[in-house]
Structures are given as C-alpha cells and as structure tokens.
Design an enzyme around this catalytic site. Structure first.
Site: not given
Ligand code: Z57
Length: 837
Positions: A567, A573, A682
């Site tokens: 990731k 994270k 996934k």
């Molecule tokens: C991003 O990849 C996500 C949130 C954000 O505010 C931005 Br900018 C980029 C991600 C979250 O970190 C994840 O936890 C979540 O699963 C994903 O968005 C889809 O909702």
C-alpha cells in the site's frame, strides 16, 4: 438534430454497421487486419507489442459497438444519470478486463495461439493506466466496473494526465522516481476533437445594470484554456452496457492563443503560453492523503470541474426540460473534496448565465450533489487560501462568500446567539491568510455526505463534522462501506480459484452476486476441495516467488508463510511497525541454536508501495526495509527462516500477482486513521488471512467472517487520544522489546544509523503520534500466534475457505446499489439482450 442522417438513408447505415467478432476465426481476421493496416506491420515484423496492439484494437472495436448502443439507449431512455467526478481513476490494464467482461477470453486465447502467441504474454504488454495514487483512485475504478455491470447510466469525469503516478525504482535502497509517460500508444482512448470547452482563469468581475435595468454580473478577461474530451469505454461484466469515462486534456485556446506572436519575433513567448496551458493536465499530483495547496492543483480542479459541468449542462439542455427538473436528470458524486468547485460552478451557471434567483438555484445545486469523505487526517483536508482563489477565480470567491452568508444566516435563525457555532461552521476560516474549508463547502452544497466504512462514518459525525450534525441533524450523514469488484480482484487476478469456486457453485453467477459465495460453506470439510484450494494458493505463491527472483534476485521458499504489506507508504499505515517487528524476529532467530531455528515457521516478509516524493519519513521507511533485507537475506545462519523483500513499483497489475499469493496481509494502521482500506477486502477474497487493527473496514470484515478467522491486535480508536496525551504528560517508556530493535539499528547493523535517526526519534522523542510503541507488544504476540496457526495447515485452510465464503458483502456492486438507492435515486437501465457471461 442537424448532424443526424436523414431517415430514408439510414437503411444503408444499418446494413453496414459492424457487428464485431464472435468466433475465433473472426477474431483472428480482425487482429491481422489491424496489425497490417491500422499499424502498418506484417507477419515478418510482429512482436508481442504489435500483437497486443492488434488484439486491443479488435476488442476496442467490439466495445465501441456496444458503447454506441449504450449511449443511444441512455439518451432515448431519458432517465437520471450519475456523474462520478474524481481526480483519480486507477484503472490498471484494460485488455484482460475487456476480454473477460465481454466473455471472449477463451476465443482470444485460442486465436492468439493460432497466430503464434500466448494470451498471458500479450496481456502483460499493456502499460497500466495509473491515473491515481492509491485507494481513492482504485475505488473509483471499481465503481465504474460495478456501475456498468449493473447497467446504471453513469459517466466518470476526470483529467487525462500525460504523466500518471511515477514509476518507482529502488537504487541502493532508496526510492527513485521515474516519469510515467503512458500515452505513446493507448488504443483505449478516443479523442473527441469536436467536444471542447473553453475554461476561463484570472480576470475580474464586472457588476453593472444593463439597459433594461437588470443587475448583470460578468466575469471578464483573464485567459482561456481549452479542454478536449478523451473518452474511454467502460465495459460491464456479462452485459452489453458499456459506459463512458471522459477525461479532459488541456491546450491553449485557439480563440485566445495569439498566433501573430509566432511571426513577430515572440516565438518563444508564444510557445511558453501554449506550454502553460498544456501544463494543467500534464501530471498527477503524487500525494496520497496530503494536500499542499499549490496553485497548479487548484487550476487542475477548476479546469476539470468547469469542463465537466459545462458538458453535463449541455447534455441536460438538449432534453428541453426546465431547470427544476435538473436534479431528476442529474446526480453528481464528489469523490472527496477535490471537485468541490463544481458546486460553485453550477451555482454560477444558474445565477450568472441562466438568470435564476438565488434560493431556486441553490435548491437545484444541493439536490444535485453528494459528497464522499475519505479521510479524517488533518493534513489531507483541503483548504485553499482566499487570496489564491481571489486571483485565479474571482467570481467563484464572491459566490463562496455568498454561499457562506446564506448558510450562516440559516444557522443563525436556528441557533440565535451562538456566535461560537457560527465561527466553527463558517466555510471561511478567519486565519491569516483566510482559508476556504473545502469539506465544509462540500457539506453545505450537498444533500448527502457519506463516509466509507462504519467506524469512519461514525468518526466524521463525532469529530471533524460534529457541528454540522448539530446544524443539519444526523440524517444528512450516512455510511456506504467500500467494496471491490470481484471481476478484477477474483476472476481476473485468480482465475484458478474462480474456476474452482464455479465448479462447486455450478457456474459463475457469484461474480454478479457475490453473496452466493456462502454456498461454499458446505464444502469446508471436503478433503479434495481443501486440497485443491491449498494447491491453488501454492501455485500463486510459486508465481510470486518467480517474480521476486526475477526482479530482486532473491530466491524465496514458496512453502514459507508469505506475509504481505503493499500500500502507499505512510506513517499512519505503520510500515515502520511491520519492519520493527521483522527486526525483532531477526534478533530472536539469532538467539536460537541451529536446531531450534529449524523448528520455526519460515517466513517471507514482502513490502511494496510508493512514498510521495517529498515525504521524507516515508522514504526513510523504504530505505530501512531495503537495508534490513540486505542484511537478513545475506545472513547464512538465517536461510529460509526469514527473508525480507521490497517489491519495486507496486501498482494495479502487480497487485493482481501479489494479492492471490499472500498467506497473511497486514492492515495495521493506528486505530481511527484508515478510513476504510480496500486491499484488506482483496486479500481475504483471495483466501489470505489478515493481521489488522480495529480500524476502517477491518471491523466489518471481522463481523462478516468471524473473529476466529482474523488476527486482530492493538489499541482501540476510542483510546488513541488518551494514549497520545500520556506520551507527553505521563511517565512514558518505550516498549523494552522495541528498544532492543532501536539499539540494533543504532549499532549500525543496517548501515549508517544516522539515516534512521528520525524514524526512531519520532517514537522516542516526538510523542509517538501513531502509537507504534503502544501496539508493539500485542503486534508481536499476534505474529507469534500466526506462526503457530500456520503450522496447522488443516486449520489454516478452513479459515481461508470460511472467510471467502463470507465475503459477499464487500463487492462494489452492493456498494453502488446503496449509493443508487440512498444518495443518487437512480435506476438501472433495462437491457433487452443480456449476454451470457
Ligand atoms: C486516498 O487514497 C484515500 C483517502 C484520501 O482522502 C485520499 Br486524498 C486518498 C483512501 C483512504 O485512505 C482509504 O482508507 C480508503 O479505503 C480509500 O481512500 C477509498 O475510500
């Protein structure tokens, strides 16, 4: 309209309109025709790339036939459409997906064999469409797949970046960024040179009374940039629906662009003007969960919002309906706050261009928009400085102030004398300089606001948007837990597992209704089934081991436990928690006798992910992982007991190899920081188990698959604040086992210790914001439990199958149906001839 062929001449068209290939022979004919004519190559000059190109063009033709029909059907049906506005669409490869969705992969495989190629080799020629950073962009791509598969009339709108997310290389343990120029040959896009919008920037606002005594507001002068549409087909699975993804590309406006400069010795400045315009859609900002407030980013946002809104309004106007019907025809979903200016732009169109009264216009606007929040991290919440907006979009700033005034007056009427509340919910933050809080603007301009997992949706209501719950009541806020498309993430990435499941369930219906997976539960004690299940996992691990050998030179034992964390690299994270755990394991192994070491469950720790180029702490984490890998992988005493791998350039197509090959994957964010996470879904769907915190969608995954099938650890989100406070004001001591890890790093074991000083100091001196030390003990003990459990393969496979059987909830189809019912109020469009998958 005037561009359509007269009725009496349509017979000839209908007679010759292409039908697309169906058989192997027809497919081969199309491929060869494209290679020899479209590409001007021959059988004496046809490499795998040319074969990929010909194959893609053949499939593109097929898709475009259905695409045309879908668009006509949607226009005639005259129903409400959903427009999904996202700055990111992380689509990955298109060919494999197109083959599977139209149900012709088998035909293509045999056809390509006749022509001398293997379908896997041809598929892997394709460059990923990597127009996104991580979870948010990939979610948009899964949503498009579900929208088409469920026959919803839907368009995606985004930017056609010339450079997607950078390619990552690792040099001497450091991340190096390489530009991702991906448009050399892209058979999947259709330039629409006739679909353009001129977008204005800068200038000034002229308010005057016209001859008839009417107040007129006009935004004048400034510069124009032209948006050109590029369309990509989005095929549904097992349905003729092919939706559209429209991406805008910027260039200097021909009306505006001063060609005379070329002749008058100002050639350079003319070219500079042109390049400045093209810069808008040149590059994707490579930050995930971070906003840096750069002017070019704001330009991208407005450019894309203005072009999309213009396009949507143009389409609506063709229906001849009145403005109050707009929200019955159009739903617009804002993927995060990035497209919030679309709210202001629609209000501007209705007020300045269409002459509607404020309350009427604002009612239409709020009924049209929905806003999805994806994060509570303060550094990711967008704020734009007032002077910046004033300069770039002077009229929009006025409208933002008016929207704020209109809103605050409403609040004041309901909560008289609560001045504190007014300043807390104000769209304008009274700082120096003043800032526009985009999330607040998005809330005020939408009829629904949703979070992306239950915990996250609760958190936004009790923390960052608490005051808006007071103002609007709780019903404006809702939850739609994220999902993933089982087509790409099971059927495409793991064809053998998909086939095994289909053999037990009597077909592939589960790919359209994932809850059918629960029909696997009766087979949990079926010996042969379990054996095959385990064999497929093993084969996927062998494939990943080959990839690891090829790309890193390290040979790993596919029988070892594969422990994966892939990731974006981010402190929240907590890849640092993982690598500290790995170092601790190394210390433990070194303390054992050779005899004892033979008894431990061998493990391969696999990392992958990109760091934002300016994020030093994330880059330091990557560096540490690579240095630890060098030492451990070359320690002859350790051998197979432990290997540490960093996989370069993690992206969608690599995920399709990595995800099916994991035994355990790590989703270990500090509780309350990961809004949802989607890779967790996934991995479980592919029969991998999870080690995770009680964060994001992990909580709902646990509820669905059962507590006995997941390895949870760590502090709870409700305790995080107190723990942080304690780090500063309590008598706080770093976990003693973690201290051993720090001591080994500081000894120089992994190279120059000063390189990693900041990583350690963040924990020992700067308050350990992400609670690495607090969670270290429970993390380690849970990893030990995983070792024990893995030794009992029988039990492990039972957990694996049970989990998959209970994952039905996490399909993005469920998710899209929830949006459709509770936010968009749209219906699928009936299709006459449902094809067999
Ligand atoms: C991003 O990849 C996500 C949130 C954000 O505010 C931005 Br900018 C980029 C991600 C979250 O970190 C994840 O936890 C979540 O699963 C994903 O968005 C889809 O909702």
């Amino acid at each position: 309209v005037e561009s359509s062929i007269p009725e009496h001449m349509r017979e000839a068209w209908r007679k010759y309109s292409p039908q697309g290939f169906k058989t192997k022979d027809e497919f081969e004919g199309e491929v060869v025709r494209h290679i020899e004519t479209t590409l001007a190559r021959s059988l004496f000059n046809c490499d795998e790339l040319a074969a990929y190109s010909g194959t893609s063009l053949a499939f593109r033709d097929r898709l475009i036939i259905d695409w045309n029909k879908t668009q006509q059907r949607q226009t005639f049906a005259d129903q409400k459409r959903i427009y999904y506005l996202s700055l990111e669409f992380l689509m990955g490869r298109a060919l494999d997906n197109a083959m599977l969705n139209v149900g012709l992969k088998g035909v293509a495989k045999e056809g390509l064999e006749d022509l001398g190629f293997r379908v896997e080799d041809i598929i892997s020629q394709e460059h990923d469409a990597a127009l996104g950073n991580g979870g948010l962009g990939r979610l948009a791509a899964c949503f498009l797949d579900s929208l088409a598969s469920l026959n919803y009339p839907a368009w995606g709108y985004g930017l056609r970046y010339r450079y997607g997310i950078f390619k990552q290389e690792i040099e001497n343990g450091y991340q190096v960024e390489i530009p991702d120029y991906w448009l050399d040959f892209n058979p999947w896009e259709f330039p629409r040179h006739d679909v353009t919008v001129d977008v204005q920037f800068y200038g000034w606002v002229n308010k005057y009374t016209d001859d008839e005594g009417k107040q007129v507001v006009s935004w004048q002068d400034g510069e124009l940039v032209t948006a050109t549409a590029y369309d990509a087909p989005v095929p549904g699975y097992g349905t003729p629906t092919v939706n559209n993804l429209r991406l805008w590309s910027s260039k200097a406006s021909s009306g505006e662009f001063d060609f005379s400069k070329f002749n008058s010795g100002e050639y350079e400045s003319a070219v500079a003007d042109q390049q400045r315009a093209e810069t808008i859609s040149a590059v994707l900002y490579p930050n995930d969960n971070l906003e840096r407030g750069k002017e070019l980013r704001l330009k991208q946002q407005y450019f894309w919002c203005a072009a999309s809104l213009h396009d949507i309004v143009r389409r609506f106007k063709k229906t001849g309906r009145t403005w109050d019907e707009f929200p019955d025809q159009v739903a617009i979903q804002l993927n995060d706050t990035h497209p919030t200016l679309a709210i202001v732009e629609l209000q501007r169109i209705l007020i300045d261009k269409e002459g509607l009264e404020w309350p009427k216009a604002w009612d239409i606007v709020t009924k049209t928009f929905g806003y999805t929040n994806h994060t509570v991290l303060p550094e990711a919440l967008e704020k734009w400085s007032v002077p910046l907006i004033q300069n770039l979009l002077p009229r929009h700033l006025q409208l933002i102030y008016e929207i704020n005034l209109y809103f605050l007056q409403q609040v004041e009427r309901r909560f008289p004398k609560d001045r504190d509340l007014l300043s807390r919910v104000s769209i304008i933050e009274e700082s120096t300089p003043k800032m526009v809080r985009m999330a607040y603007l998005a809330i005020v301009g939408s009829h629904k606001v949703n979070g992306v997992a239950e915990l996250h949706s609760d958190l936004i209501k009790t923390t960052i948007f608490k005051d808006f719950v007071t103002v609007y009541g709780p019903d404006k806020f809702t939850n739609v837990t994220n999902g993933i498309t089982p087509r790409r993430w099971l059927h495409q990435a793991n064809p053998r597992l998909s086939e095994l499941i289909a053999s037990k369930l009597g077909g592939y219906d589960f790919l359209k209704d994932l809850t059918l997976l629960n029909k696997l539960e009766p087979f949990i004690d079926d010996k042969d089934f379990k054996k095959e299940w385990a064999e497929i996992k093993y084969a996927n691990k062998v494939r990943l081991a080959q990839h690891i050998l090829k790309t890193t030179g390290v040979s790993v034992n596919p029988k070892a436990l594969f422990d994966v964390q892939v990731k974006r690299i981010h402190e929240y994270k907590r890849q640092q928690l993982n690598i500290f755990g790995v170092i601790h394991r190394y210390i433990t192994l070194k303390g054992l006798s050779a005899e004892e070491r033979k008894k431990v469950a061998p493990r391969v720790s696999i990392f992958g992910g990109k760091a934002a180029p300016g994020y030093w702490m994330a880059k330091t984490i990557i560096h540490l992982i690579n240095k630890v890998g060098e030492v451990i992988n070359n320690d002859p005493e350790i051998g197979d007991a432990l290997k540490v791998i960093f996989l370069e350039d993690y992206n969608v197509s690599k995920a399709e190899i990595i995800v099916p090959a994991s035994d355990i994957s790590e989703h270990i964010s500090t509780a309350g920081t990961e809004a949802s996470g989607t890779s967790n879904m996934k991995f479980v769907l592919n029969g991998g188990l999870v080690i995770g915190t009680l964060d994001g969608a992990n909580i709902e995954i646990t509820r669905e698959i059962g507590e006995q099938n997941i390895f949870l650890f760590g502090n709870l989100s409700e305790d995080v604040e107190d723990l942080r406070h304690h780090h500063f004001y309590g008598n706080y001591q770093v976990d003693s086992e973690l201290q051993k890890v720090f001591d080994l790093i500081k000894s120089g074991k992994f190279g120059d210790e000063s390189a990693f000083g900041a990583l350690i100091a963040a924990i020992t001196e700067h308050g350990d914001y992400y609670l690495v030390s607090d969670d270290f003990d429970s993390y380690r003990k849970t990893q030990d439990l995983i070792d024990e459990t893995f030794k009992n393969q029988e039990e492990w496979v039972t957990k694996s199958i049970t989990s998959v059987a209970r994952m039905g909830f996490f399909t993005s189809d469920r998710c899209i149906n929830e949006y459709a019912d509770t936010i968009w109020n749209i219906e699928p469009l009936a299709v006459a001839d449902e094809k067999e998958a």
